[in-house]
Structure formats: structure tokens, C-alpha cells
Write a protein that holds these residues in place. Structure first.
Motif, PDB file in Angstrom:
ATOM      1  N   HIS A   4       0.856  -1.185   0.000  1.00  0.00           N
ATOM      2  CA  HIS A   4       0.000   0.000   0.000  1.00  0.00           C
ATOM      3  C   HIS A   4       0.893   1.235   0.000  1.00  0.00           C
ATOM      4  O   HIS A   4       1.865   1.306   0.757  1.00  0.00           O
ATOM      5  N   LEU A   5       0.554   2.205  -0.841  1.00  0.00           N
ATOM      6  CA  LEU A   5       1.269   3.477  -0.892  1.00  0.00           C
ATOM      7  C   LEU A   5       0.618   4.446   0.084  1.00  0.00           C
ATOM      8  O   LEU A   5      -0.571   4.760  -0.049  1.00  0.00           O
ATOM      9  N   ALA A   6       1.392   4.893   1.064  1.00  0.00           N
ATOM     10  CA  ALA A   6       0.878   5.783   2.100  1.00  0.00           C
ATOM     11  C   ALA A   6       1.581   7.128   2.042  1.00  0.00           C
ATOM     12  O   ALA A   6       2.792   7.201   1.792  1.00  0.00           O
ATOM     13  N   ARG A  22      -6.281   4.841   5.943  1.00  0.00           N
ATOM     14  CA  ARG A  22      -6.404   5.599   4.705  1.00  0.00           C
ATOM     15  C   ARG A  22      -6.616   4.628   3.559  1.00  0.00           C
ATOM     16  O   ARG A  22      -6.020   3.557   3.520  1.00  0.00           O
ATOM     17  N   SER A  23      -7.453   5.008   2.608  1.00  0.00           N
ATOM     18  CA  SER A  23      -7.742   4.130   1.482  1.00  0.00           C
ATOM     19  C   SER A  23      -6.788   4.371   0.322  1.00  0.00           C
ATOM     20  O   SER A  23      -6.185   3.454  -0.213  1.00  0.00           O
ATOM     21  N   THR A  24      -6.692   5.621  -0.070  1.00  0.00           N
ATOM     22  CA  THR A  24      -5.874   6.031  -1.205  1.00  0.00           C
ATOM     23  C   THR A  24      -5.673   7.526  -1.087  1.00  0.00           C
ATOM     24  O   THR A  24      -6.183   8.148  -0.139  1.00  0.00           O
ATOM     25  N   GLU A  56       5.707  15.064  -2.196  1.00  0.00           N
ATOM     26  CA  GLU A  56       6.310  14.634  -0.938  1.00  0.00           C
ATOM     27  C   GLU A  56       6.675  13.154  -1.023  1.00  0.00           C
ATOM     28  O   GLU A  56       6.142  12.423  -1.863  1.00  0.00           O
ATOM     29  N   PRO A  57       7.558  12.687  -0.131  1.00  0.00           N
ATOM     30  CA  PRO A  57       7.859  11.251  -0.101  1.00  0.00           C
ATOM     31  C   PRO A  57       6.616  10.428   0.234  1.00  0.00           C
ATOM     32  O   PRO A  57       5.707  10.907   0.912  1.00  0.00           O
ATOM     33  N   LEU A  58       6.598   9.208  -0.260  1.00  0.00           N
ATOM     34  CA  LEU A  58       5.565   8.236   0.079  1.00  0.00           C
ATOM     35  C   LEU A  58       6.215   7.101   0.865  1.00  0.00           C
ATOM     36  O   LEU A  58       7.431   6.904   0.788  1.00  0.00           O
TER      37      LEU A  58
END
Length: 108
Positions: A4-6, A22-24, A56-58
Motif C-alpha cells: 500500500h502506498l501511504a 487511509r484508502s488512497t 512529498e515522499p511516500l
């Protein structure tokens, strides 16, 4: 393993709360009804398609699906191709996140 990308602030909040909700990008679990996830092969394309504008960084969450307490369902994410994606129908417990990778921009 699913991924998952957060966004970093949401991951930091999850560490304080004990679960990730968080979903997306721009949508919570409550908004969407599930948390979007991807396979090892899928997440780079998801990053390029949906997170290209993020400056920003993920944080890439490495999620061990056997540790999830919320249901995991493979569902068609793109009706045109029939490609199926993992969706987590509830919060992701931090104990299911077995690793993280910081991804610096650009994300395209």
C-alpha cells in the motif's frame, strides 16, 4: 505480501493510533469502504498513475496478508482489463505491516 502506498503524515498518524485507516490519496477508509492495495508487480504502476502529482515522499507499506484482522478481497480494479487488486475491508493493524520503504519523488 501486498503493498500500500501511504502518504507520510498518514503513516505517522497510524503509528500513533495503532491502525492504518487511509484508502488512497485523498480518501479515508470511511470514505471508500476499503483500503486499496497492490501486488509486488502492481504497485509501481499504481504509483506512476495515481501518485505522479505528489511532491512529498511516500511510504510503501509491506503488508503480510496472513496477519490482517480485516477481510482481504481480490476485486477487479479496472473493468477494461479485468485486472484484480487486493482490497482490505477494514483498518490495517500495524502488526501486519512487516516492512516499509521510503519512496522519494518523483513518483511518475
Amino acid at each position: 505480501m501486498i503493498y500500500h502506498l501511504a502518504e507520510l503524515p498518514h503513516w505517522e498518524q497510524a503509528q500513533r493510533d495503532g491502525t492504518y485507516r487511509r484508502s488512497t490519496i485523498g480518501r479515508s477508509l470511511d470514505d471508500e469502504g476499503f483500503v486499496h492495495a497492490a501486488s509486488a508487480e502492481q504497485w509501481p504502476g499504481v504509483r506512476a498513475r495515481f501518485y505522479a502529482a505528489v511532491t512529498e515522499p511516500l511510504v510503501l507499506l509491506h503488508v503480510d496478508e496472513s496477519r490482517l484482522t480485516s477481510p482481504l478481497v481480490l476485486e477487479v480494479g479496472n473493468p477494461e482489463t479485468g485486472e484484480r487488486f487486493p482490497h482490505v475491508y477494514g483498518p490495517i493493524d500495524l502488526s501486519a505491516v512487516v516492512g516499509t520503504t521510503l519512496l522519494d519523488p518523483p513518483h511518475a
